[in-house]
Design an enzyme around this catalytic site. Structure first.
Site, short mmCIF file in Angstrom:
data_model
loop_
_atom_site.label_atom_id
_atom_site.label_comp_id
_atom_site.label_asym_id
_atom_site.label_seq_id
_atom_site.Cartn_x
_atom_site.Cartn_y
_atom_site.Cartn_z
N LYS A 70 0.82 -1.04 -0.25
CA LYS A 70 0.03 0.47 -0.28
C LYS A 70 0.60 1.18 0.44
O LYS A 70 0.36 2.28 -1.30
CB LYS A 70 -1.12 0.55 1.65
CG LYS A 70 -2.03 1.56 0.98
CD LYS A 70 -2.79 0.76 2.18
CE LYS A 70 -3.58 0.47 2.40
NZ LYS A 70 -4.37 0.08 3.49
N GLU A 120 10.91 -5.77 3.42
CA GLU A 120 10.70 -6.78 3.01
C GLU A 120 10.35 -7.16 1.19
O GLU A 120 10.99 -7.56 0.05
CB GLU A 120 9.75 -8.37 3.67
CG GLU A 120 10.27 -8.40 4.71
CD GLU A 120 9.28 -7.89 5.70
OE1 GLU A 120 9.38 -8.06 7.22
OE2 GLU A 120 9.07 -6.18 5.84
N GLY A 143 -4.99 -5.19 5.80
CA GLY A 143 -3.75 -6.39 4.89
C GLY A 143 -4.74 -7.12 4.73
O GLY A 143 -4.32 -8.51 3.62
N ARG A 144 -5.34 -7.92 6.09
CA ARG A 144 -5.72 -9.66 5.82
C ARG A 144 -7.01 -8.89 5.62
O ARG A 144 -7.36 -10.75 5.66
CB ARG A 144 -5.35 -9.46 7.63
CG ARG A 144 -5.91 -8.85 8.89
CD ARG A 144 -6.07 -9.25 9.54
NE ARG A 144 -6.18 -7.87 10.88
CZ ARG A 144 -5.96 -7.23 11.32
NH1 ARG A 144 -4.25 -6.64 11.14
NH2 ARG A 144 -6.74 -6.58 12.11
N GLU A 170 -3.77 -11.23 13.89
CA GLU A 170 -3.38 -9.71 14.51
C GLU A 170 -4.56 -9.16 15.08
O GLU A 170 -4.12 -8.40 14.68
CB GLU A 170 -2.74 -9.77 12.49
CG GLU A 170 -2.14 -8.94 12.54
CD GLU A 170 -1.00 -8.95 10.95
OE1 GLU A 170 -0.63 -9.07 10.51
OE2 GLU A 170 -1.84 -8.12 10.10
N HIS A 190 -0.98 -38.19 11.48
CA HIS A 190 0.48 -39.02 11.77
C HIS A 190 1.19 -37.63 11.95
O HIS A 190 2.29 -38.32 12.24
CB HIS A 190 0.76 -39.04 9.52
CG HIS A 190 0.39 -40.12 9.03
ND1 HIS A 190 0.42 -41.80 9.82
CD2 HIS A 190 -0.70 -40.35 8.43
CE1 HIS A 190 -1.08 -42.38 9.08
NE2 HIS A 190 -1.39 -41.73 8.42
N LYS A 202 9.57 -4.32 14.25
CA LYS A 202 10.16 -3.26 13.30
C LYS A 202 10.72 -2.18 12.75
O LYS A 202 12.48 -2.19 12.38
CB LYS A 202 8.78 -2.81 12.42
CG LYS A 202 8.22 -4.17 11.92
CD LYS A 202 7.04 -2.91 10.88
CE LYS A 202 5.90 -4.30 9.87
NZ LYS A 202 4.64 -3.60 9.35
#
Length: 563
Positions: A212, A218, A272-273, A358, A390, A529
């Site tokens: 955005k 990153e 964002g999510r 979050e 398993h 951050k």
């Protein structure tokens, strides 16, 4: 109820009644509830389109569900829901509306923020996405050297990665063998980008940079490295033909070399999510085609309307959310497992981890007070079946912790696809039958368990001595009474997937209201951050900063290697 001043759940009459009710039924076994109520398996089922939600294996009675509905009412779930749909700034710490529902609004109903209908802008972005996706998929829009685009690499992180990645994986039958193959790079670890680019050709690769602000550390690091890879092969001029941005920072995008007409925006009321429904979903539209992307939106919109209008006691997201509150508050359940019996949904637990943890991993309420007397968001985890059987099902069945479970499965197999030769096609169908049998069996086993008496009879039939039985039998007992929801649907198509994801989004919203937290900010991601920027400077040779002894030693060790 004034503004966003919502009651603490523990201050409601319903909470106190639920506490007493939990004590009263704590020892009740699910198999007893089924024995007393022959209609339970039919009555405690909710439906939406072809989605069937079986709630009968929960440690809940009609009274439980009535009290949970009352708690939702007393905590203001309907009022907060209506505020969200009305475009009010319910994200109060950031002063923003929360309108992912506008992104998939397929009706003519306006959705207003600050006195303006946002739907014309939403439709304009969707129209631009459609035109661009159609051009790329048809081959009309090509790379700098005239080659057809065959691979799209999405560069993002968090919601700009998990949502589109999860959807593309879930809907892989809609793009495998098609004109576009999607790839996703999120981790700043150089291995992620390098491994992705290893088998790609610059001439046929398109990058979608999703940020955005266009400053996400990153994402920009990976985007710059991808740009260098492209430029080294095709020159600077190729950037305009091989990069697309999803961002609102046109200045930064322009500095990078991406054309304005290849920049797709979204709004500050899109978290964002919750953003896969926006232009962040560009890689989805490119991979599966815009008509299928619209079907995804339509499935979510159907749940939005259901959530907005259905009575609370028959409202799928509300009931699921309240059962989650029930276990967290009154049975000390600290985690919640999502177990899709569909390899296509293998990234769904990771997507939901971000969405839930979050959103509701908060310890301060809407009144800026420390939360006391109850817990908030659970730890969310899971893996696809049958792999998990398993791995961690031992803990689900015989561990000391109560873990509520959601099982999900399509009744029809995704494979074989048309054209698959026999006998392979028949074998794949048989494997899907085996998959469904395992899911149904696991839900039954969690519920009914196996008593000491049953285990003893089995061991006696094997001819074991009494001493051997006394030693071994306790290890083979299953307590049962472990709650689960089973959600089945005919097939995993775009519309059904959209509905499933919207159910979980609204489930998170409802629980946030009950816990009186703002589910739409995420201040908890900021401190790490900030500290990383300081430490990065030190690792690059800058002056040492004050740290605790452990951190200082780690910085020194890393510097010695980097140098």
């Amino acid at each position: 109820m004034r503004g966003l001043d919502m009651p603490r759940p523990t201050d409601t009459a319903a909470w106190n009644e639920l506490s007493k009710h939990a004590d009263a039924i704590r020892g009740v076994q699910l198999r007893e509830l089924f024995a007393k109520d022959p209609a339970r398996a039919q009555r405690l089922v909710l439906h939406h389109d072809d989605l069937r939600v079986d709630l009968s294996k929960h440690r809940a009675t009609d009274e439980t569900l009535r009290l949970l509905t009352t708690l939702a009412e007393q905590c203001g779930v309907p009022a907060m829901r209506d505020r969200m749909f009305a475009g009010e700034p319910i994200n109060d710490t950031e002063g923003r509306a929360v309108l992912h529902v506008a992104l998939r609004n397929r009706s003519a109903r306006p959705i207003v923020v600050d006195g303006e209908d946002v739907m014309p802008d939403v439709r304009e972005v969707l129209d631009r996405m459609r035109a661009f996706a159609d051009e790329v998929r048809s081959g009309a829009l090509r790379g700098a050297k005239g080659d057809r685009i065959t691979d799209v690499v999405n560069i993002g992180i968090g919601g700009s990665d998990l949502g589109p990645l999860m959807v593309c994986e879930a809907l892989s039958p809609y793009w495998i063998g098609g004109p576009i193959r999607p790839h996703f790079v999120s981790n700043v670890d150089p291995a992620h980008l390098a491994r992705t680019l290893h088998d790609l050709r610059p001439e046929t690769t398109l990058f979608v940079v999703a940020s955005k602000t266009f400053t996400t550390q990153e994402t920009i690091a990976n985007a710059k490295a991808a740009r260098a890879w492209l430029v080294s092969a095709l020159g600077e001029v190729a950037v305009r033909s091989h990069f697309v941005a999803v961002s609102t920072n046109h200045a930064k995008v322009g500095e990078f070399g991406i054309a304005r007409e290849r920049t797709f925006g979204f709004w500050d009321w899109v978290g964002g999510r919750y953003s896969l429904w926006s232009a962040i979903g560009m890689p989805i539209a490119l991979a599966i085609g815009f008509e299928h992307f619209e079907a995804l939106l339509a499935g979510a919109h159907g749940i939005d309307e259901h959530f907005r209008t259905a009575p609370l006691e028959r409202n799928v997201p509300v009931v699921l959310a309240m059962l989650g509150v029930w276990y967290a508050a009154f049975f000390d359940a600290e985690t919640f497992a999502v177990l899709p019996y569909s390899q296509a949904l293998h990234r769904m637990p990771a997507w939901l981890q971000q969405g839930d943890m979050e959103s509701n991993g908060k310890s301060v309420d809407r009144q800026s007070k420390r939360i006391e007397g109850y817990t908030t968001g659970p730890i969310v985890w899971g893996e696809p079946g049958t792999n998990g059987q398993h791995a961690f099902y031992q803990l689900l069945h015989q561990g000391t912790r109560l873990v509520p479970v959601d099982f999900l499965a399509p009744l029809e197999p995704e494979w074989p696809r048309p054209g698959t030769p026999e006998p392979l096609a028949s074998m794949l169908r048989d494997q899907h039958t085996l998959l469904l049998a395992n899911m149904i069996a696991q839900a039954e086993a969690l519920m009914v368990g196996k008593s000491l008496e049953a285990v003893t009879r089995e061991l006696e039939a094997q001819g074991l001595s009494k001493d051997a039985i006394d030693r071994l039998a306790p290890h083979k007992v299953f307590e049962g009474n472990r709650p689960s929801t089973t959600m089945t649907f005919r097939r995993l198509d775009p519309r059904t997937l959209g509905a499933l994801l919207a159910i979980y989004e609204h489930r998170i919203f409802v629980q946030g209201v009950i816990w009186n937290v703002n589910s739409f900010d995420q201040w908890g991601v900021e401190l790490g951050k900030q500290l990383a920027k300081t430490i990065e400077g030190e690792l690059r040779g800058g002056p040492s900063q004050p740290h605790d002894a452990s951190t200082a030693a780690l910085v020194a060790e890393a510097r010695s290697v980097i140098r």
